[in-house]
Structures are given as structure tokens and as C-alpha cells.
Design a protein around this motif. Structure first.
Motif, PDB file in Angstrom:
ATOM      1  N   VAL A  45       0.337  -1.039  -0.329  1.00  9.06           N
ATOM      2  CA  VAL A  45       0.160   0.252   0.051  1.00  9.06           C
ATOM      3  C   VAL A  45       0.648   1.157   0.073  1.00  9.06           C
ATOM      4  CG1 VAL A  45      -2.026   1.441   1.395  1.00  9.06           C
ATOM      5  CG2 VAL A  45      -1.890  -0.907   1.041  1.00  9.06           C
ATOM      6  N   ASP A  46       0.438   1.662  -1.236  1.00  7.15           N
ATOM      7  CA  ASP A  46       1.686   3.279  -1.191  1.00  7.15           C
ATOM      8  C   ASP A  46       2.956   3.186  -1.134  1.00  7.15           C
ATOM      9  OD1 ASP A  46      -0.982   5.314  -1.504  1.00  7.15           O
ATOM     10  OD2 ASP A  46      -0.657   4.974   1.230  1.00  7.15           O
ATOM     11  N   GLY A  47       3.233   1.865  -1.814  1.00  6.19           N
ATOM     12  CA  GLY A  47       4.581   1.362  -1.705  1.00  6.19           C
ATOM     13  C   GLY A  47       5.367   0.585  -0.974  1.00  6.19           C
ATOM     14  N   GLU A  48       4.399   0.340   0.524  1.00  2.00           N
ATOM     15  CA  GLU A  48       5.035  -0.383   1.225  1.00  2.00           C
ATOM     16  C   GLU A  48       4.167  -1.420   1.288  1.00  2.00           C
ATOM     17  OE1 GLU A  48       3.903   0.400   6.247  1.00  2.00           O
ATOM     18  OE2 GLU A  48       3.347   1.880   4.868  1.00  2.00           O
ATOM     19  N   PRO A  49       4.856  -2.715   1.691  1.00  2.00           N
ATOM     20  CA  PRO A  49       4.468  -4.105   1.718  1.00  2.00           C
ATOM     21  C   PRO A  49       3.483  -4.685   3.677  1.00  2.00           C
ATOM     22  CG  PRO A  49       6.760  -4.745   1.753  1.00  2.00           C
ATOM     23  CD  PRO A  49       6.185  -2.428   2.110  1.00  2.00           C
ATOM     24  N   VAL A  50       2.363  -4.968   3.283  1.00  2.00           N
ATOM     25  CA  VAL A  50       1.874  -4.590   4.615  1.00  2.00           C
ATOM     26  C   VAL A  50       1.321  -6.041   4.973  1.00  2.00           C
ATOM     27  CG1 VAL A  50       0.703  -1.968   4.482  1.00  2.00           C
ATOM     28  CG2 VAL A  50       0.024  -4.387   3.569  1.00  2.00           C
ATOM     29  N   ARG A  51       0.560  -6.150   5.466  1.00  2.00           N
ATOM     30  CA  ARG A  51      -0.457  -7.702   6.006  1.00  2.00           C
ATOM     31  C   ARG A  51      -1.474  -7.462   6.705  1.00  2.00           C
ATOM     32  NH1 ARG A  51       1.282 -12.950   5.356  1.00  2.00           N
ATOM     33  NH2 ARG A  51       3.549 -11.996   4.044  1.00  2.00           N
ATOM     34  N   PHE A  52      -2.296  -6.775   6.722  1.00  2.00           N
ATOM     35  CA  PHE A  52      -3.279  -6.800   7.532  1.00  2.00           C
ATOM     36  C   PHE A  52      -3.537  -7.919   8.053  1.00  2.00           C
ATOM     37  CE2 PHE A  52      -4.153  -3.643   4.190  1.00  2.00           C
ATOM     38  CZ  PHE A  52      -3.391  -2.383   4.649  1.00  2.00           C
ATOM     39  N   THR A  53      -3.893  -7.628   9.236  1.00  2.00           N
ATOM     40  CA  THR A  53      -4.946  -9.104  10.411  1.00  2.00           C
ATOM     41  C   THR A  53      -5.404  -9.001  10.384  1.00  2.00           C
ATOM     42  OG1 THR A  53      -4.604  -8.103  12.217  1.00  2.00           O
ATOM     43  CG2 THR A  53      -2.920  -9.360  11.225  1.00  2.00           C
ATOM     44  N   THR A  54      -6.497  -7.461  10.331  1.00  2.00           N
ATOM     45  CA  THR A  54      -7.949  -7.555  10.373  1.00  2.00           C
ATOM     46  C   THR A  54      -8.247  -6.618   9.124  1.00  2.00           C
ATOM     47  OG1 THR A  54      -7.799  -5.267  11.610  1.00  2.00           O
ATOM     48  CG2 THR A  54      -8.349  -7.699  12.656  1.00  2.00           C
ATOM     49  N   PRO A  55      -9.620  -7.047   8.754  1.00  2.00           N
ATOM     50  CA  PRO A  55     -10.273  -5.543   8.190  1.00  2.00           C
ATOM     51  C   PRO A  55     -10.108  -4.403   8.870  1.00  2.00           C
ATOM     52  CG  PRO A  55     -12.021  -7.158   8.199  1.00  2.00           C
ATOM     53  CD  PRO A  55     -10.860  -7.490   9.302  1.00  2.00           C
ATOM     54  N   ARG A  56     -10.510  -3.965   9.704  1.00  2.00           N
ATOM     55  CA  ARG A  56     -10.078  -2.783  10.339  1.00  2.00           C
ATOM     56  C   ARG A  56      -8.743  -1.625  10.077  1.00  2.00           C
ATOM     57  NH1 ARG A  56     -11.200   1.114  14.851  1.00  2.00           N
ATOM     58  NH2 ARG A  56      -9.775   2.786  14.024  1.00  2.00           N
ATOM     59  N   GLU A  57      -7.902  -2.479  10.335  1.00  2.00           N
ATOM     60  CA  GLU A  57      -6.556  -1.671   9.405  1.00  2.00           C
ATOM     61  C   GLU A  57      -6.416  -1.831   8.542  1.00  2.00           C
ATOM     62  OE1 GLU A  57      -3.535  -5.033  12.361  1.00  2.00           O
ATOM     63  OE2 GLU A  57      -3.304  -5.537  10.913  1.00  2.00           O
ATOM     64  N   ALA A  58      -6.682  -3.006   7.238  1.00  2.00           N
ATOM     65  CA  ALA A  58      -7.333  -2.316   5.834  1.00  2.00           C
ATOM     66  C   ALA A  58      -7.954  -0.301   5.565  1.00  2.00           C
ATOM     67  CB  ALA A  58      -7.782  -3.111   5.016  1.00  2.00           C
ATOM     68  N   LEU A  59      -9.410  -0.855   6.222  1.00  2.00           N
ATOM     69  CA  LEU A  59      -9.555   0.209   6.154  1.00  2.00           C
ATOM     70  C   LEU A  59      -9.198   1.958   6.958  1.00  2.00           C
ATOM     71  CD1 LEU A  59     -12.524   0.800   5.779  1.00  2.00           C
ATOM     72  CD2 LEU A  59     -13.535   0.432   7.811  1.00  2.00           C
ATOM     73  N   ASP A  60      -8.156   1.463   7.566  1.00  2.00           N
ATOM     74  CA  ASP A  60      -7.592   2.232   8.328  1.00  2.00           C
ATOM     75  C   ASP A  60      -6.195   3.332   7.316  1.00  2.00           C
ATOM     76  OD1 ASP A  60      -8.880   3.049  10.598  1.00  2.00           O
ATOM     77  OD2 ASP A  60      -7.375   1.474  11.767  1.00  2.00           O
ATOM     78  N   ARG A  61      -6.194   2.476   6.475  1.00  2.00           N
ATOM     79  CA  ARG A  61      -5.747   3.006   5.374  1.00  2.00           C
ATOM     80  C   ARG A  61      -6.451   3.255   4.141  1.00  2.00           C
ATOM     81  NH1 ARG A  61      -0.104   1.218   5.622  1.00  2.00           N
ATOM     82  NH2 ARG A  61       0.468   2.371   3.994  1.00  2.00           N
ATOM     83  N   GLY A  62      -7.045   3.563   3.712  1.00  2.00           N
ATOM     84  CA  GLY A  62      -8.557   3.796   3.136  1.00  2.00           C
ATOM     85  C   GLY A  62      -8.343   2.382   1.949  1.00  2.00           C
ATOM     86  N   ILE A  63      -8.743   1.561   2.554  1.00  2.00           N
ATOM     87  CA  ILE A  63      -8.886   0.222   2.031  1.00  2.00           C
ATOM     88  C   ILE A  63     -10.433  -0.087   2.263  1.00  2.00           C
ATOM     89  CG2 ILE A  63      -8.676  -2.251   0.895  1.00  2.00           C
ATOM     90  CD1 ILE A  63      -5.648  -0.921   1.322  1.00  2.00           C
TER      91      ILE A  63
END
Ligand code: ADP
Ligand code: ADP
Length: 235
Positions: free
Chosen positions: A62-80
Motif C-alpha cells: 500500500v503506497d509502495g510499502e509492504p503490508v500484512r493486514f490482520t483485520t479489515p479495520r487495518e485495511a480501512l485505516d489505510r483507506g481500503i
């Protein structure tokens, strides 16, 4: 640069390889269509981007930075934001109330909870109109709207709460020709507001109507990845 990118991404459930070696980029203001038959890996792709599952190979950025979301909330906080087919709406609640449902979950650019009821209603009305959704009565239970209109409310809601990426899970699958047209229009409206859209569909016609990029999954791998210009008949 892409807001969301998959690089050689994949996911296995035990020894079932549901998704493998997938490259995909989602750009602001563009619609990336993901097509494929049942079992192709479309839901798995949504899940590893939206935080419901973790990928087991490759990278999700996300924005060029590797992510490993563990909850939908984390994705939402990044605008997904993900709009699922069955939608997170409460049928008996008024449309405007549904618009703000779950808003305490999202960061949002402002303290949403402090809006009083008249302002919530006004805001819901304005935002829906901005997206081209005109409803005569926001007091009606959302369950009385058509499936297409409910999809549109869910999309408008995600846009209002600051989503940068919208993942749409078969938004037209259960709809007729006319309602599909309405939803495709709102997908275009979200794109025009600068969101990157992942449009999951098994309908190539719908994909072609709004798509900038087309990725076709087959048995978990990319069978085709093409820009519009590569498959377009337009010159
Ligand atoms: P689609 O959404 O395109 O129909 P899915 O991502 O649901 O595809 O499924 C891809 C493959 O992974 C299928 O073979 C499916 O049976 C398998 N699969 C999906 N979810 C799971 C799971 N939780 N456990 C095991 N296998 C799964
Ligand atoms: P995870 O183990 O990644 O959290 P789920 O919670 O989605 O996966 O699923 C739990 C279990 O249910 C899986 O390990 C699998 O055995 C089964 N399962 C769920 N969906 C499917 C599917 N589409 N195909 C086959 N098995 C599935």
C-alpha cells in the motif's frame, strides 16, 4: 504510483493453492477489473487485500510499502474499503442512518459522531446527490430500496468516509440490466473522484464498460492482464 499493488502474491489454505503469483496494480482514478469463473480465486484476492486473510506468498503493498493486514479495520485505516455483495446495511433502518452506520469504525477526516441528527440527514442527502443518487425520502428503510440503490449508498458511504481504494465484490451480479447500469455509473463516479477501484465481476460486458485494466484469473493464476488500450477496438 499504485495505491495498492500485488507482487507475486498468493494464498494457500493448507495445501490448497487458491491464488498464486499474482501481479496487480490499482491506481488512483482507475478501475481495475478482476474477472474469472467460480473458484478462480477472486474472493481470495479480495480477502488478502482487505485484511480478512493473509497472503502466504509474494507481497501486498500500500503506497509502495509492504503490508500484512490482520483485520479489515487495518485495511480501512489505510483507506481500503470493501463493499460486499450482501452489504453491511440494516434493512429496517432509514437510509440516512445506514449511511453513517459503522462510521465509528473509520478514522474519517472529521469527528463524525459529533454530527447531530439533522446534520447527518443533510450530509447523507448531499453526499448521495454528489454521487448522482437522488432518493426522494431518506427516512425510508434501506430495505425498501432496490439492490442497485443499496450498492450505490454503500459506495457513496465509502467515498464520504475517505476511502482511497474501493473493492467491489460482484456489485452487479444480482441485478438486472437497468440497475446494473445505475451501479456502473456510480463506479465511474467514484473513479472520477479519484478512487482506485477493484471491480470483481464475472461479467465481461460490465467490466468493459468502466474498466481501465483487466485481470483474468483462472485456477488461481493470472490468465490475462491487459490495459484497456491493448484490447480496445477504439483507436
Ligand atoms: P472465487 O471467488 O473466484 O470463486 P475463491 O477465492 O473463493 O474463488 O476460491 C479459490 C479456490 O480456493 C477454490 O478452489 C476454493 O475452493 C478454495 N478456497 C477458498 N477459500 C478456501 C478456504 N477457506 N479453505 C480452503 N479452500 C478455500
Ligand atoms: P482460514 O483458515 O484462512 O482462516 P477460513 O476461516 O475462511 O480460512 O476457513 C476455515 C476452514 O473452512 C478452511 O480451513 C477450510 O477447511 C474451510 N473452507 C472455507 N471455505 C472453503 C472453500 N471455499 N473451499 C474449501 N474449504 C473451505
Amino acid at each position: 504510483r499504485p495505491v495498492v499493488e500485488l507482487r507475486g502474491a498468493g494464498k494457500s489454505y493448507g495445501n490448497i493453492r487458491a491464488l498464486h503469483g499474482v501481479d496487480l496494480a490499482v491506481h488512483p482514478g482507475k478501475v481495475t477489473c478482476v474477472l474469472g469463473d467460480n473458484g478462480a480465486g477472486k474472493s481470495t484476492l479480495i480477502k488478502i487485500v482487505s485484511g480478512l486473510h493473509q497472503h502466504t506468498e509474494g507481497e501486498v503493498l500500500v503506497d509502495g510499502e509492504p503490508v500484512r493486514f490482520t483485520t479489515p479495520r487495518e485495511a480501512l485505516d489505510r483507506g481500503i474499503a470493501t463493499v460486499y455483495q450482501d452489504l453491511a446495511t440494516v434493512p429496517l433502518m432509514p437510509v440516512w442512518r445506514n449511511f453513517f452506520l459503522g462510521s465509528e469504525m473509520t478514522k474519517g477526516p472529521w469527528p463524525v459522531r459529533r454530527l447531530d441528527i439533522p446534520r447527518m440527514k443533510r450530509t447523507a442527502d448531499e453526499e448521495l446527490r454528489n454521487m448522482g443518487i437522488v432518493l426522494d425520502d431518506l427516512e425510508q428503510p434501506i430495505g425498501t430500496l432496490s439492490g442497485g440503490q443499496r450498492q450505490c449508498v454503500a459506495i457513496a458511504r465509502a467515498v464520504y468516509f475517505g476511502a482511497r481504494v474501493l473493492i467491489l465484490d460482484e456489485p452487479t451480479a444480482a441485478l438486472g440490466v437497468k440497475q446494473s447500469g445505475v451501479v456502473l455509473k456510480y463506479i465511474a463516479a467514484a473513479r472520477d473522484r479519484g478512487l482506485g477501484v477493484i471491480f470483481i465481476t464475472h461479467n465481461p460486458h460490465h467490466a468493459y464498460m468502466v474498466g481501465d485494466h483487466f485481470s483474468v484469473l483462472r485456477l488461481g493464476t493470472l490468465e490475462l492482464s491487459a490495459e484497456r488500450s491493448e484490447i480496445s477496438l477504439e483507436e
